[in-house]
Design a protein around this motif. Structure first.
Motif, PDB file in Angstrom:
ATOM      1  N   MET A  10       0.828  -1.207   0.000  1.00  0.00           N
ATOM      2  CA  MET A  10       0.000   0.000   0.000  1.00  0.00           C
ATOM      3  C   MET A  10       0.866   1.262   0.000  1.00  0.00           C
ATOM      4  O   MET A  10       0.547   2.237  -0.688  1.00  0.00           O
ATOM      5  CB  MET A  10      -0.946  -0.011   1.200  1.00  0.00           C
ATOM      6  N   ALA A  11       1.959   1.248   0.742  1.00  0.00           N
ATOM      7  CA  ALA A  11       2.866   2.399   0.767  1.00  0.00           C
ATOM      8  C   ALA A  11       3.494   2.617  -0.607  1.00  0.00           C
ATOM      9  O   ALA A  11       3.598   3.758  -1.080  1.00  0.00           O
ATOM     10  CB  ALA A  11       3.945   2.194   1.823  1.00  0.00           C
ATOM     11  N   ILE A  12       3.887   1.538  -1.255  1.00  0.00           N
ATOM     12  CA  ILE A  12       4.476   1.640  -2.599  1.00  0.00           C
ATOM     13  C   ILE A  12       3.441   2.179  -3.579  1.00  0.00           C
ATOM     14  O   ILE A  12       3.739   3.064  -4.392  1.00  0.00           O
ATOM     15  CB  ILE A  12       5.028   0.273  -3.061  1.00  0.00           C
ATOM     16  N   VAL A  43      -4.448   3.342  -7.101  1.00  0.00           N
ATOM     17  CA  VAL A  43      -5.554   3.207  -6.150  1.00  0.00           C
ATOM     18  C   VAL A  43      -6.457   2.047  -6.585  1.00  0.00           C
ATOM     19  O   VAL A  43      -6.852   1.210  -5.765  1.00  0.00           O
ATOM     20  CB  VAL A  43      -6.349   4.526  -6.035  1.00  0.00           C
ATOM     21  N   LEU A  44      -6.759   1.979  -7.870  1.00  0.00           N
ATOM     22  CA  LEU A  44      -7.570   0.878  -8.390  1.00  0.00           C
ATOM     23  C   LEU A  44      -6.832  -0.459  -8.296  1.00  0.00           C
ATOM     24  O   LEU A  44      -7.448  -1.495  -8.033  1.00  0.00           O
ATOM     25  CB  LEU A  44      -7.998   1.166  -9.832  1.00  0.00           C
ATOM     26  N   LEU A  49      -6.032  -5.712  -5.490  1.00  0.00           N
ATOM     27  CA  LEU A  49      -5.167  -6.531  -4.638  1.00  0.00           C
ATOM     28  C   LEU A  49      -5.740  -6.741  -3.237  1.00  0.00           C
ATOM     29  O   LEU A  49      -5.566  -7.814  -2.656  1.00  0.00           O
ATOM     30  CB  LEU A  49      -3.781  -5.900  -4.512  1.00  0.00           C
ATOM     31  N   PHE A  50      -6.388  -5.721  -2.699  1.00  0.00           N
ATOM     32  CA  PHE A  50      -6.811  -5.776  -1.300  1.00  0.00           C
ATOM     33  C   PHE A  50      -8.318  -5.587  -1.179  1.00  0.00           C
ATOM     34  O   PHE A  50      -9.066  -6.518  -1.370  1.00  0.00           O
ATOM     35  CB  PHE A  50      -6.043  -4.742  -0.477  1.00  0.00           C
ATOM     36  N   ASP A  51      -8.744  -4.370  -0.873  1.00  0.00           N
ATOM     37  CA  ASP A  51     -10.159  -4.072  -0.699  1.00  0.00           C
ATOM     38  C   ASP A  51     -10.368  -2.567  -0.791  1.00  0.00           C
ATOM     39  O   ASP A  51      -9.418  -1.809  -1.000  1.00  0.00           O
ATOM     40  CB  ASP A  51     -10.669  -4.615   0.637  1.00  0.00           C
ATOM     41  N   LEU A  52     -11.615  -2.143  -0.633  1.00  0.00           N
ATOM     42  CA  LEU A  52     -11.946  -0.721  -0.751  1.00  0.00           C
ATOM     43  C   LEU A  52     -11.247   0.108   0.322  1.00  0.00           C
ATOM     44  O   LEU A  52     -10.740   1.195   0.039  1.00  0.00           O
ATOM     45  CB  LEU A  52     -13.462  -0.523  -0.673  1.00  0.00           C
ATOM     46  N   LYS A  53     -11.215  -0.397   1.541  1.00  0.00           N
ATOM     47  CA  LYS A  53     -10.558   0.332   2.635  1.00  0.00           C
ATOM     48  C   LYS A  53      -9.090   0.587   2.300  1.00  0.00           C
ATOM     49  O   LYS A  53      -8.586   1.701   2.473  1.00  0.00           O
ATOM     50  CB  LYS A  53     -10.680  -0.469   3.930  1.00  0.00           C
ATOM     51  N   PHE A 181      -0.666 -11.470 -13.098  1.00  0.00           N
ATOM     52  CA  PHE A 181       0.263 -11.028 -12.061  1.00  0.00           C
ATOM     53  C   PHE A 181      -0.497 -10.529 -10.838  1.00  0.00           C
ATOM     54  O   PHE A 181      -0.151 -10.882  -9.690  1.00  0.00           O
ATOM     55  CB  PHE A 181       1.181  -9.932 -12.599  1.00  0.00           C
ATOM     56  N   LEU A 182      -1.526  -9.725 -11.042  1.00  0.00           N
ATOM     57  CA  LEU A 182      -2.303  -9.194  -9.929  1.00  0.00           C
ATOM     58  C   LEU A 182      -3.011 -10.302  -9.155  1.00  0.00           C
ATOM     59  O   LEU A 182      -3.109 -10.244  -7.933  1.00  0.00           O
ATOM     60  CB  LEU A 182      -3.326  -8.161 -10.427  1.00  0.00           C
ATOM     61  N   GLU A 183      -3.496 -11.305  -9.873  1.00  0.00           N
ATOM     62  CA  GLU A 183      -4.176 -12.422  -9.198  1.00  0.00           C
ATOM     63  C   GLU A 183      -3.202 -13.211  -8.336  1.00  0.00           C
ATOM     64  O   GLU A 183      -3.579 -13.716  -7.273  1.00  0.00           O
ATOM     65  CB  GLU A 183      -4.870 -13.319 -10.224  1.00  0.00           C
ATOM     66  N   THR A 184      -1.941 -13.371  -8.772  1.00  0.00           N
ATOM     67  CA  THR A 184      -0.962 -14.109  -7.963  1.00  0.00           C
ATOM     68  C   THR A 184      -0.487 -13.293  -6.780  1.00  0.00           C
ATOM     69  O   THR A 184      -0.082 -13.844  -5.764  1.00  0.00           O
ATOM     70  CB  THR A 184       0.253 -14.556  -8.806  1.00  0.00           C
ATOM     71  N   CYS A 185      -0.532 -11.961  -6.896  1.00  0.00           N
ATOM     72  CA  CYS A 185      -0.087 -11.085  -5.797  1.00  0.00           C
ATOM     73  C   CYS A 185      -1.196 -10.798  -4.805  1.00  0.00           C
ATOM     74  O   CYS A 185      -0.925 -10.245  -3.736  1.00  0.00           O
ATOM     75  CB  CYS A 185       0.389  -9.751  -6.365  1.00  0.00           C
ATOM     76  N   LYS A 186      -2.419 -11.121  -5.152  1.00  0.00           N
ATOM     77  CA  LYS A 186      -3.559 -10.777  -4.308  1.00  0.00           C
ATOM     78  C   LYS A 186      -3.396 -11.324  -2.901  1.00  0.00           C
ATOM     79  O   LYS A 186      -3.049 -12.468  -2.714  1.00  0.00           O
ATOM     80  CB  LYS A 186      -4.849 -11.308  -4.931  1.00  0.00           C
ATOM     81  N   VAL A 187      -3.639 -10.443  -1.929  1.00  0.00           N
ATOM     82  CA  VAL A 187      -3.490 -10.808  -0.522  1.00  0.00           C
ATOM     83  C   VAL A 187      -4.839 -11.144   0.065  1.00  0.00           C
ATOM     84  O   VAL A 187      -5.825 -10.558  -0.204  1.00  0.00           O
ATOM     85  CB  VAL A 187      -2.830  -9.660   0.272  1.00  0.00           C
TER      86      VAL A 187
END
Length: 187
Positions: A10-12, A43-44, A49-53, A181-187
């Motif tokens: 998130m910081a990156i 932001v998108l 990767l994470f969620d709206l928050k 790539f985004l699907e493999t990085c998803k937390v």
């Protein structure tokens, strides 16, 4: 460990969003103060990767970096809150509609809905927030210069529609090219 990794990502993304915010450009002749930047893309990506928050935290981090590291005075004091609202609305629509069922159809509908709501919000904010504040604090009264109606119809509406379209197309291209790539990085 997982939380630390998410915070680092998130910081990156916030820092990347801040850098993209600095690379802005006008699109409407005579309205050089209406500038587009692609700081919404990280932001998108945070939403994916994470969620709206987390996406909103990235947005607020980007905004804080802009405010503290590249503040241009009255323009940022008035413009940054509007930018947060615009970006926040756009991301919210994608979170509520597209993020749960990621199909081409939901993406197009989300893009249209997000652009429409973004434009409506900016019309309201310009009339009741930006125009009066710029007149008071920057001695620039667009109402006296060209008229509020003409400003809204000739500048605000076209700018925000084009902005929403550009956001949608740019994120769509980036998402499609980085989907695996985004699907493999998803937390």
């Amino acid at each position: 460990m997982l939380k630390t990794k998410q915070l680092a990502h998130m910081a990156i993304l916030g820092a990347l969003s801040f850098i993209l915010m600095l690379l802005n450009f006008p699109i409407i002749p005579g309205a050089e103060f209406l500038k587009i930047d692609f700081s919404i893309i990280p932001v998108l990506i945070g939403l994916v990767l994470f969620d709206l928050k987390s996406a909103y935290i990235i947005l607020l981090l980007r905004t804080a970096l802009k405010f503290f590291l590249n503040n241009t005075g009255v323009n940022d004091l008035i413009g940054l809150p509007m930018n947060v609202v615009a970006t926040g609305i756009f991301v919210l629509v994608f979170a509520l509609y597209w993020n749960h069922k990621r199909t081409r159809k939901t993406y197009v509908i989300s893009s249209i809905l997000a652009t429409t709501l973004l434009t409506l919000a900016m019309i309201i904010l310009n009339i009741f927030y930006a125009v009066p504040l710029y007149a008071t604090f920057a001695n620039f009264d667009i109402g006296q210069f060209i008229g509020i109606s003409k400003y809204i119809v000739a500048m605000v509406i076209p700018f925000n529609i084009v902005q929403g379209i550009l956001f949608s197309v740019a994120f769509g291209i980036i998402y499609l090219s980085m989907k695996s790539f985004l699907e493999t990085c998803k937390v």
